[in-house]
Scaffold this motif. Structure first.
Motif, short mmCIF file in Angstrom:
data_model
loop_
_atom_site.label_atom_id
_atom_site.label_comp_id
_atom_site.label_asym_id
_atom_site.label_seq_id
_atom_site.Cartn_x
_atom_site.Cartn_y
_atom_site.Cartn_z
N ASP A 12 0.78 -1.05 -0.04
CA ASP A 12 -0.10 0.09 0.22
C ASP A 12 1.01 1.35 0.04
OD1 ASP A 12 -2.37 -1.65 0.10
OD2 ASP A 12 -2.47 -1.27 2.28
N PHE A 13 0.28 2.37 -0.62
CA PHE A 13 1.17 3.55 -0.41
C PHE A 13 0.28 4.25 0.64
CE2 PHE A 13 1.98 2.75 -4.92
CZ PHE A 13 3.45 3.24 -5.00
N VAL A 14 1.18 4.85 1.58
CA VAL A 14 0.79 5.17 3.10
C VAL A 14 1.53 6.40 3.25
CG1 VAL A 14 0.02 3.13 3.65
CG2 VAL A 14 2.47 3.82 4.36
N ILE A 15 1.11 7.23 4.13
CA ILE A 15 1.81 8.39 4.90
C ILE A 15 2.11 8.21 6.31
CG2 ILE A 15 1.60 10.94 5.34
CD1 ILE A 15 -0.60 11.31 3.03
N SER A 16 3.26 8.27 6.70
CA SER A 16 3.61 7.83 7.94
C SER A 16 3.74 8.73 9.13
CB SER A 16 5.12 7.05 7.84
OG SER A 16 6.21 7.83 7.37
N LYS A 17 4.23 8.52 10.23
CA LYS A 17 4.46 9.46 11.43
C LYS A 17 5.85 10.04 11.00
CE LYS A 17 5.55 9.47 16.19
NZ LYS A 17 5.69 8.62 17.44
N LYS A 18 6.68 9.51 10.47
CA LYS A 18 8.19 10.31 10.10
C LYS A 18 7.74 11.12 9.07
CE LYS A 18 12.72 8.76 8.57
NZ LYS A 18 13.70 7.81 8.04
N GLN A 19 7.09 10.85 8.05
CA GLN A 19 6.86 12.14 6.91
C GLN A 19 6.06 13.30 7.56
OE1 GLN A 19 4.84 9.21 4.48
NE2 GLN A 19 6.17 9.84 2.59
N MET A 20 5.03 12.98 8.49
CA MET A 20 4.52 14.07 9.22
C MET A 20 5.30 14.88 10.06
SD MET A 20 1.28 14.49 8.18
CE MET A 20 2.16 14.58 6.64
N GLN A 21 6.26 14.29 10.88
CA GLN A 21 7.21 14.89 11.74
C GLN A 21 8.26 15.76 10.86
OE1 GLN A 21 8.94 11.44 13.68
NE2 GLN A 21 8.02 12.03 15.44
N PHE A 22 8.59 15.18 9.76
CA PHE A 22 9.38 16.03 8.94
C PHE A 22 9.02 17.15 8.23
CE2 PHE A 22 11.05 16.92 4.64
CZ PHE A 22 12.37 17.20 4.85
N VAL A 23 7.87 17.31 7.79
CA VAL A 23 6.82 18.31 7.09
C VAL A 23 6.33 19.45 8.13
CG1 VAL A 23 6.41 17.15 4.92
CG2 VAL A 23 4.82 17.15 7.05
N LEU A 24 6.06 18.97 9.51
CA LEU A 24 5.51 19.85 10.43
C LEU A 24 6.56 20.34 11.28
CD1 LEU A 24 2.13 18.45 11.70
CD2 LEU A 24 2.57 20.61 10.56
N GLY A 25 7.68 19.70 11.89
CA GLY A 25 8.67 20.00 12.84
C GLY A 25 7.89 20.59 14.01
N ASN A 26 8.25 21.63 14.51
CA ASN A 26 7.63 22.13 15.63
C ASN A 26 6.58 23.22 15.53
OD1 ASN A 26 9.59 20.67 17.44
ND2 ASN A 26 11.30 22.10 17.01
N LYS A 27 6.14 23.27 14.15
CA LYS A 27 5.04 24.35 13.86
C LYS A 27 3.99 24.01 14.65
CE LYS A 27 7.11 24.86 9.49
NZ LYS A 27 7.10 24.42 7.80
#
Length: 245
Positions: A110-125
């Motif tokens: 499956d193609f999925v969006i992971s926690k690691k990806q969300m952490q990368f794009v959001l950071g501390n925002k």
């Protein structure tokens, strides 16, 4: 038309004359196929009266399903035993948002969006809303039938991260944040609305948006416009305003 918004200790400027519409219309005409999902047929418009047929007005009825046709916003009532209306739970309509772009990764077929990806794009925002644009981002998203295609989706771990970061409004360009067929588990929906704990009644999920490639990743104000349906979901028109300073 410039306006300045006091957001906490910040003064943020936006131009109300330059809205960025990220909604997909309902496909009601032959030249607009629109988006479909969940094995539903296209919405149907029936002309009850027509000026062309000597009536005084054009008078139409429309049969459609919010979850399957075009951009829609849903509340926790989508997955609860009790009836909960989006029109009752969504009380504010203007939020500080972040537009992010993510390329789903292939895991177990499956193609999925992971926690690691969300952490990368959001950071501390710190944001109230997140708008997720998935890659590839072609205009075929405006006219696509997602039924039986197993589209990409968010892993439960990714949604738990968004919840823990205080994201109240999740917008995505896919037909669902969950897998098309998951045996009814709906892990991402349940995680976002925290159904096993204190339910997040004011939180919303908006699906089947389209974020043009002309819109850059970054900070925006979101105006989440909905039709006042007493239902768990309603057609919606999310509008972005770029933060100028």
């Amino acid at each position: 038309m410039l306006t300045t918004i006091q957001y906490g200790s910040q003064k943020l400027k936006i131009n109300l004359s330059e809205p960025l519409d990220i909604s997909i219309p309902l496909p009601l005409t032959r030249d607009n196929v629109g988006v479909l999902a969940w094995d539903q047929k296209s919405p149907r418009l029936k002309k009850l009266r027509s000026v062309r047929k000597k009536h005084s007005t054009n008078f139409n009825s429309i049969l459609f399903m919010p979850h399957a046709h075009g951009t829609h916003t849903e509340c926790i009532g989508h997955i609860t035993h009790e009836f909960i209306s989006i029109n009752k739970t969504l009380k504010q309509f203007f939020f500080l948002a972040e537009v992010v772009t993510v390329a789903p990764e292939k895991i177990n077929g499956d193609f999925v969006i992971s926690k690691k990806q969300m952490q990368f794009v959001l950071g501390n925002k710190k944001r109230e809303a997140i708008i997720i644009r998935t890659m590839p981002n072609m205009t075929d998203k405006l006219n696509k039938n997602y039924s039986k295609t197993n589209p990409p989706y968010l892993l439960e771990e990714a949604v738990l991260l968004l919840k823990d970061k205080g994201i109240e409004h999740l917008l995505i360009d896919l037909p669902s944040i969950d897998k098309e067929k998951d045996g009814g588990e709906l892990l991402a929906h349940n995680a976002f609305w925290n159904t096993k704990g204190k339910k997040r009644l004011s939180a919303t999920i908006t699906e089947m948006i389209f974020v043009s490639n002309k819109i850059k990743d970054g900070k925006y104000f979101l105006n989440l416009q909905i039709a006042p349906f007493e239902n768990n979901a309603t057609p919606s028109k999310p509008i972005l305003y770029e933060v100028l300073n």
